[in-house]
Design a protein around this motif. Sequence first.
Motif, PDB file in Angstrom:
ATOM      1  N   LYS A  33       7.829  -2.161  -1.902  1.00 50.61           N
ATOM      2  CA  LYS A  33       7.328  -1.233  -0.879  1.00 50.61           C
ATOM      3  C   LYS A  33       8.482  -0.576  -0.123  1.00 50.61           C
ATOM      4  O   LYS A  33       8.511   0.631   0.094  1.00 50.61           O
ATOM      5  N   ASN A  51       9.697   3.464  -0.183  1.00 50.21           N
ATOM      6  CA  ASN A  51       9.849   4.312   1.007  1.00 50.21           C
ATOM      7  C   ASN A  51      11.310   4.720   1.223  1.00 50.21           C
ATOM      8  O   ASN A  51      11.587   5.856   1.626  1.00 50.21           O
ATOM      9  N   ARG A  66       9.913  24.129   9.566  1.00 53.31           N
ATOM     10  CA  ARG A  66       9.292  23.787   8.271  1.00 53.31           C
ATOM     11  C   ARG A  66       9.269  24.957   7.300  1.00 53.31           C
ATOM     12  O   ARG A  66       8.602  24.887   6.259  1.00 53.31           O
ATOM     13  N   CYS A  70       5.719   5.275   9.134  1.00 50.48           N
ATOM     14  CA  CYS A  70       6.288   4.413   8.082  1.00 50.48           C
ATOM     15  C   CYS A  70       7.777   4.620   7.817  1.00 50.48           C
ATOM     16  O   CYS A  70       8.554   3.685   7.978  1.00 50.48           O
ATOM     17  N   GLY A  73      11.166  18.776   0.148  1.00 48.42           N
ATOM     18  CA  GLY A  73      10.880  19.752   1.202  1.00 48.42           C
ATOM     19  C   GLY A  73      11.850  19.581   2.364  1.00 48.42           C
ATOM     20  O   GLY A  73      11.773  18.618   3.126  1.00 48.42           O
ATOM     21  N   PHE A  77       8.933  15.679  -2.644  1.00 48.10           N
ATOM     22  CA  PHE A  77       9.777  15.176  -1.559  1.00 48.10           C
ATOM     23  C   PHE A  77      11.161  15.807  -1.527  1.00 48.10           C
ATOM     24  O   PHE A  77      12.147  15.172  -1.177  1.00 48.10           O
ATOM     25  N   TRP A 127      11.843  13.583   8.202  1.00 47.33           N
ATOM     26  CA  TRP A 127      10.691  12.699   8.131  1.00 47.33           C
ATOM     27  C   TRP A 127      10.428  11.980   9.446  1.00 47.33           C
ATOM     28  O   TRP A 127      11.307  11.502  10.122  1.00 47.33           O
ATOM     29  N   GLY A 128       9.114  11.954   9.775  1.00 47.25           N
ATOM     30  CA  GLY A 128       8.662  11.162  10.911  1.00 47.25           C
ATOM     31  C   GLY A 128       7.530  10.285  10.436  1.00 47.25           C
ATOM     32  O   GLY A 128       7.449   9.942   9.262  1.00 47.25           O
ATOM     33  N   ILE A 158      14.395  13.034   0.732  1.00 45.01           N
ATOM     34  CA  ILE A 158      14.217  14.122   1.703  1.00 45.01           C
ATOM     35  C   ILE A 158      15.521  14.359   2.460  1.00 45.01           C
ATOM     36  O   ILE A 158      15.929  15.503   2.688  1.00 45.01           O
ATOM     37  N   PHE A 187       2.745  14.236  12.748  1.00 44.23           N
ATOM     38  CA  PHE A 187       4.002  14.041  12.018  1.00 44.23           C
ATOM     39  C   PHE A 187       3.995  14.729  10.660  1.00 44.23           C
ATOM     40  O   PHE A 187       5.033  14.915  10.045  1.00 44.23           O
ATOM     41  N   LYS A 188       2.808  15.138  10.222  1.00 42.62           N
ATOM     42  CA  LYS A 188       2.677  15.923   8.989  1.00 42.62           C
ATOM     43  C   LYS A 188       1.291  16.563   9.027  1.00 42.62           C
ATOM     44  O   LYS A 188       0.430  16.132   9.820  1.00 42.62           O
ATOM     45  N   GLU A 218       0.850  -1.193   0.000  1.00 45.68           N
ATOM     46  CA  GLU A 218       0.000   0.000   0.000  1.00 45.68           C
ATOM     47  C   GLU A 218       0.887   1.245   0.000  1.00 45.68           C
ATOM     48  O   GLU A 218       1.798   1.346   0.806  1.00 45.68           O
ATOM     49  N   PHE A 219       0.576   2.186  -0.885  1.00 45.74           N
ATOM     50  CA  PHE A 219       1.421   3.378  -1.014  1.00 45.74           C
ATOM     51  C   PHE A 219       0.728   4.651  -0.551  1.00 45.74           C
ATOM     52  O   PHE A 219       1.228   5.747  -0.768  1.00 45.74           O
ATOM     53  N   LEU A 220      -0.455   4.527   0.072  1.00 46.20           N
ATOM     54  CA  LEU A 220      -1.180   5.738   0.476  1.00 46.20           C
ATOM     55  C   LEU A 220      -0.385   6.499   1.532  1.00 46.20           C
ATOM     56  O   LEU A 220       0.402   5.933   2.288  1.00 46.20           O
ATOM     57  N   ARG A 221      -0.599   7.822   1.551  1.00 49.29           N
ATOM     58  CA  ARG A 221      -0.009   8.677   2.583  1.00 49.29           C
ATOM     59  C   ARG A 221      -1.107   9.095   3.544  1.00 49.29           C
ATOM     60  O   ARG A 221      -2.243   9.323   3.124  1.00 49.29           O
ATOM     61  N   GLU A 222      -0.780   9.207   4.801  1.00 44.20           N
ATOM     62  CA  GLU A 222      -1.761   9.742   5.741  1.00 44.20           C
ATOM     63  C   GLU A 222      -2.010  11.209   5.387  1.00 44.20           C
ATOM     64  O   GLU A 222      -1.125  11.915   4.916  1.00 44.20           O
TER      65      GLU A 222
END
Length: 430
Positions: free
Chosen positions: A213, A217, A415, A269, A260, A258, A265-266, A224, A327-328, A155-159
């Motif tokens: 996967k 990631n 940020r 995942c 930024g 990516f 990254w937190g 990043i 975390f984002k 699964e590649f979805l982002r929160e």
Amino acid sequence: MKLSIIGSGYVGTTVAACFAELGHHVVNVDIDDDIVRALNEGRCPIHEPGLAELVERHAGDRLRATTDYDEILDTEATFLALPTPSNDDGSIDLGAMKAAATSLGETLARKDGPHLVVTKSTVVPTTTVDVIGPRIEEASGKRVGEGFDIAMNPEFLREGTAVDDFLAPDKIVLGAQTDRAYEQLDELFAPLVERAGNPPVVKTGISEAEMIKYANNAFLASKISLANDLANICKEFGVDSAEVLETIGLDSRIGSAFLGAGLGWGGSCFPKDTAAIIAAARGRGYEPRLLQAAVDVNDGQPERLLDLLRERIDLGGKRVAVLGLAFKPGTDDVRTSRATLLISSLLDAGAGVVGYDPVATENMRERFPDIEYADSAADALAGADAALVATDWDEFAALDDEFDAMRSPIVIDGRRIVTRREGIDYESLV
Ligand SMILES: NC(=O)c1ccc[n+]([C@@H]2O[C@H](COP(=O)([O-])OP(=O)(O)OC[C@H]3O[C@@H](n4cnc5c(N)ncnc54)[C@H](O)[C@@H]3O)[C@@H](O)[C@H]2O)c1
Ligand SMILES: O=c1ccn([C@@H]2O[C@H](COP(=O)(O)OP(=O)(O)O[C@H]3O[C@H](CO)[C@@H](O)[C@H](O)[C@H]3O)[C@@H](O)[C@H]2O)c(=O)[nH]1
């Protein structure tokens, strides 16, 4: 198609609600009564844009939840969407996966006819074939490829954008071993492929799907980290890192996503997945030096931010506002958020912390019950000796007069999102 999804967290709930939206009949199996109750009442157990609407629309009809594994018997396929956290040494903890595989096997022992088991969780290569399949075989008395098939669908979805990501994927990866499994996966994903305008469907082996996967990631996390490494160099020369990174992003071979730079990254995942694949590689005798360097750069960013604060004030007894706990932006998830590291260090240094986040306060309260939480950024800033910006929520870009209520207007921006500069002691990490 009738499917079951074991695990109803960020992934399991999103995938279940989206499959229901696509016309399938889905039952979520979870050990958490609160989650099951919420879903059956049409309430979404997590904050995820667009998900509450889908849960409300389909609950009680094409979407149901249960704690009873027996409900799997009435389905044709089961996705495993269980947590795969880190052990202390960074290696993958398969405890929940193994427990669920055993429970699933015991259930399938009572099923007539074949069943498809699909690993959705992120697991290191060979896990599905060497760990999940054999557990189900042992508990069910059935054989892989005969009584049931195994497959892997990363699964590649982002929160924060999970529903949109799931319903409009860049690619769908289907790892399987038998024609029967591929055919079932085709049937399952057909409505998504149609709705998403025929994205590439990659049919591959199970271990390849597992590795894809991690590679995905690892690449994004390293990208990043490279951006952060470059931004840190820029800072040494007084060069504007944003201009540099935006411009290199115009090269189609690099791409702007990516890049930024900031606190790093937190989340649930990148930190655990980079750690797991590094540990797995070491277990096979390979030292992944570049990936380790990406982790090291990432680990260093919060300390660099705190150094900028320490250059200005002695932290003991000071009141520090931490703006952004998730975390984002777009999520209430605080797992491995940069804010958790900042808060720990601030508390260790004897500072008082007041945290603010538009949606993640309650989750952070479980992690840090004793710090103060504000209802708005303005309230957090009022009387603070300094502010650290940890998450790039849009509302922080608009902060202005609110800084005037600080005891001393020191703003360290992790940020690079705050736009006000006049009348405050502002410094961006990058
Ligand atoms: N969160 C993401 O954005 C994301 C994206 C892609 C892949 N993944 C991967 O998906 C997997 C799940 O991640 P998540 O963030 O949804 O986890 P999560 O912690 O949010 O949810 C896991 C759920 O599993 C349930 N559970 C635990 N043991 C169980 C058992 N034996 N039987 C039934 N239910 C059980 C828990 O109660 C919880 O609701 C992980 O491998 C993760 O790496 C996560
Ligand atoms: O340019 C960027 C982009 C992201 N981040 C940070 O990176 C982390 C992860 O962000 P993001 O990737 O957007 O969110 P996740 O929900 O963690 O999604 C990642 O992890 C998921 C779980 O494996 C994968 O499914 C997704 O494809 C992958 O993007 C967050 O802390 C962000 O602040 C940056 O610092 N700079």
